[in-house]
Design a protein around this motif. Structure first.
Motif, PDB file in Angstrom:
ATOM      1  N   LEU A  14       0.831  -1.212   0.000  1.00 25.38           N
ATOM      2  CA  LEU A  14       0.000   0.000   0.000  1.00 25.38           C
ATOM      3  C   LEU A  14       0.861   1.255   0.000  1.00 25.38           C
ATOM      4  O   LEU A  14       0.549   2.227  -0.713  1.00 25.38           O
ATOM      5  CB  LEU A  14      -0.957  -0.011   1.193  1.00 25.38           C
ATOM      6  CG  LEU A  14      -2.064  -1.058   1.137  1.00 25.38           C
ATOM      7  CD1 LEU A  14      -2.889  -1.032   2.424  1.00 25.38           C
ATOM      8  CD2 LEU A  14      -2.952  -0.865  -0.079  1.00 25.38           C
ATOM      9  N   ASN A  15       1.936   1.252   0.774  1.00 27.66           N
ATOM     10  CA  ASN A  15       2.847   2.395   0.764  1.00 27.66           C
ATOM     11  C   ASN A  15       3.469   2.583  -0.614  1.00 27.66           C
ATOM     12  O   ASN A  15       3.599   3.711  -1.099  1.00 27.66           O
ATOM     13  CB  ASN A  15       3.943   2.227   1.817  1.00 27.66           C
ATOM     14  CG  ASN A  15       3.420   2.417   3.219  1.00 27.66           C
ATOM     15  OD1 ASN A  15       2.387   3.046   3.438  1.00 27.66           O
ATOM     16  ND2 ASN A  15       4.120   1.855   4.184  1.00 27.66           N
ATOM     17  N   HIS A  16       3.861   1.483  -1.232  1.00 30.98           N
ATOM     18  CA  HIS A  16       4.437   1.551  -2.580  1.00 30.98           C
ATOM     19  C   HIS A  16       3.428   2.159  -3.562  1.00 30.98           C
ATOM     20  O   HIS A  16       3.773   3.030  -4.362  1.00 30.98           O
ATOM     21  CB  HIS A  16       4.867   0.157  -3.040  1.00 30.98           C
ATOM     22  CG  HIS A  16       5.210   0.093  -4.491  1.00 30.98           C
ATOM     23  ND1 HIS A  16       6.403   0.570  -4.990  1.00 30.98           N
ATOM     24  CD2 HIS A  16       4.512  -0.365  -5.561  1.00 30.98           C
ATOM     25  CE1 HIS A  16       6.433   0.404  -6.293  1.00 30.98           C
ATOM     26  NE2 HIS A  16       5.292  -0.165  -6.665  1.00 30.98           N
ATOM     27  N   LEU A  17       2.192   1.673  -3.516  1.00 30.94           N
ATOM     28  CA  LEU A  17       1.168   2.171  -4.441  1.00 30.94           C
ATOM     29  C   LEU A  17       0.863   3.646  -4.190  1.00 30.94           C
ATOM     30  O   LEU A  17       0.642   4.407  -5.137  1.00 30.94           O
ATOM     31  CB  LEU A  17      -0.107   1.328  -4.330  1.00 30.94           C
ATOM     32  CG  LEU A  17       0.030  -0.125  -4.794  1.00 30.94           C
ATOM     33  CD1 LEU A  17      -1.262  -0.895  -4.531  1.00 30.94           C
ATOM     34  CD2 LEU A  17       0.402  -0.202  -6.266  1.00 30.94           C
ATOM     35  N   ARG A  18       0.871   4.056  -2.929  1.00 29.74           N
ATOM     36  CA  ARG A  18       0.638   5.479  -2.618  1.00 29.74           C
ATOM     37  C   ARG A  18       1.765   6.343  -3.179  1.00 29.74           C
ATOM     38  O   ARG A  18       1.524   7.415  -3.716  1.00 29.74           O
ATOM     39  CB  ARG A  18       0.531   5.678  -1.111  1.00 29.74           C
ATOM     40  CG  ARG A  18      -0.807   5.301  -0.554  1.00 29.74           C
ATOM     41  CD  ARG A  18      -0.926   5.700   0.924  1.00 29.74           C
ATOM     42  NE  ARG A  18      -1.880   4.823   1.547  1.00 29.74           N
ATOM     43  CZ  ARG A  18      -1.585   3.885   2.433  1.00 29.74           C
ATOM     44  NH1 ARG A  18      -0.347   3.731   2.856  1.00 29.74           N
ATOM     45  NH2 ARG A  18      -2.517   3.110   2.925  1.00 29.74           N
ATOM     46  N   ARG A  19       3.000   5.844  -3.022  1.00 30.41           N
ATOM     47  CA  ARG A  19       4.145   6.613  -3.544  1.00 30.41           C
ATOM     48  C   ARG A  19       4.073   6.773  -5.051  1.00 30.41           C
ATOM     49  O   ARG A  19       4.473   7.780  -5.604  1.00 30.41           O
ATOM     50  CB  ARG A  19       5.458   5.933  -3.161  1.00 30.41           C
ATOM     51  CG  ARG A  19       5.895   6.179  -1.739  1.00 30.41           C
ATOM     52  CD  ARG A  19       7.339   5.754  -1.516  1.00 30.41           C
ATOM     53  NE  ARG A  19       7.619   4.390  -1.903  1.00 30.41           N
ATOM     54  CZ  ARG A  19       7.516   3.325  -1.119  1.00 30.41           C
ATOM     55  NH1 ARG A  19       7.142   3.468   0.119  1.00 30.41           N
ATOM     56  NH2 ARG A  19       7.801   2.120  -1.576  1.00 30.41           N
TER      57      ARG A  19
END
Length: 161
Positions: A46-51
């Motif tokens: 999720l952090n990767h996708l947000r970035r």
């Protein structure tokens, strides 16, 4: 969830590094080790996708799925049809909203129970059930034209195909 094997491998490695570097964050009273690892990798993804500022996955990012030759007995046409169907299924799953895609992947591909998915996603059990139901309904609608039998192959009453 990332539909990119290199990123998925990186996330997997990072998940285990979290456990190695900070073993104290795992608490068995909150759930199994498997549930903990899924929760860690989920947060990393999720952090990767947000970035990346991506709200969904592009169809072009989907890698080809190499299905086992189950039932094709080395038949090239059957293998091709299996690969085509697997590709369609992958595209349909990738087109689901992220919460539904996550739930269906954890349930159908990873074999987690509804309760485990609830803990991993930090969602109510009813929400998990709803997401999976909606994902299945959507996949069924999208895939039904590709799974239907031709009219002339439908068995007549009492006939066995």
């Amino acid at each position: 969830m990332t539909v990119n094997s290199a990123i998925a491998e990186e996330m997997t490695q990072e998940t285990f590094l979290v456990l190695i570097r900070r073993p104290d964050v795992f608490r068995s009273e909150r759930g199994s080790l498997l549930t903990f690892l899924y929760a860690v990798v989920r947060n990393l993804v999720l952090n990767h996708l947000r970035r990346k500022h991506r709200s969904d996955v592009n169809f072009e990012d989907i890698e080809n799925f190499e299905p086992a030759a189950n039932g094709s007995n080395g038949n090239p046409l059957a293998q091709l049809l299996n690969q085509e169907l697997a590709s369609r299924i992958d595209r349909c799953i990738a087109s689901l909203p992220p919460s539904q895609r996550e739930a269906i992947i954890l349930r159908e591909y990873e074999g987690l129970s509804y309760e485990e998915i609830s803990r991993v996603t930090e969602s109510e059990l009813s929400a998990v059930k709803t997401r999976i139901h909606r994902a299945r309904r959507s996949l069924s609608a999208k895939l039904s034209p590709h799974l239907a039998l031709p009219k002339d192959s439908v068995a007549q009453e009492g006939e066995i195909l």
